[in-house]
Design a protein around this motif. Structure first.
Motif, PDB file in Angstrom:
ATOM      1  N   TRP A  13      54.849  19.909  16.275  1.00 46.53           N
ATOM      2  CA  TRP A  13      55.885  20.107  17.284  1.00 46.53           C
ATOM      3  C   TRP A  13      55.271  20.073  18.687  1.00 46.53           C
ATOM      4  O   TRP A  13      55.827  19.450  19.592  1.00 46.53           O
ATOM      5  CB  TRP A  13      56.591  21.447  17.049  1.00 46.53           C
ATOM      6  N   GLU A  16      54.483  16.481  19.664  1.00 43.10           N
ATOM      7  CA  GLU A  16      55.689  15.732  20.014  1.00 43.10           C
ATOM      8  C   GLU A  16      56.201  16.148  21.399  1.00 43.10           C
ATOM      9  O   GLU A  16      56.647  15.322  22.180  1.00 43.10           O
ATOM     10  CB  GLU A  16      56.788  15.958  18.968  1.00 43.10           C
ATOM     11  N   ARG A  17      56.127  17.438  21.696  1.00 37.88           N
ATOM     12  CA  ARG A  17      56.578  17.939  23.002  1.00 37.88           C
ATOM     13  C   ARG A  17      55.733  17.330  24.114  1.00 37.88           C
ATOM     14  O   ARG A  17      56.256  16.917  25.150  1.00 37.88           O
ATOM     15  CB  ARG A  17      56.493  19.465  23.037  1.00 37.88           C
TER      16      ARG A  17
END
Length: 57
Positions: A13, A16-17
């Motif tokens: 995550w 991806e951020r």
């Protein structure tokens, strides 16, 4: 934050951020010619920040 103490799903995550944030910043740089007023630069940065928050959240 060190990657070694993060859960693998959280590491994905976070990666991806970062990708979303980097794309938004690259887009701002591409839009700027160097002749923008400070007000215009603030506006473009605010738009990019809103976009990253919308995609991340």
């Amino acid at each position: 934050m060190a990657g070694s103490d993060m859960h693998p799903l959280l590491m994905w995550w976070e990666e991806e951020r970062r990708k979303v944030e980097n794309k938004a910043l690259e887009r701002i740089d591409a839009q700027m010619t160097g002749l923008e007023s400070p007000q215009r630069k603030r506006f473009l940065r605010a738009e990019a920040e809103e976009e990253t928050q919308a995609k991340a959240g």
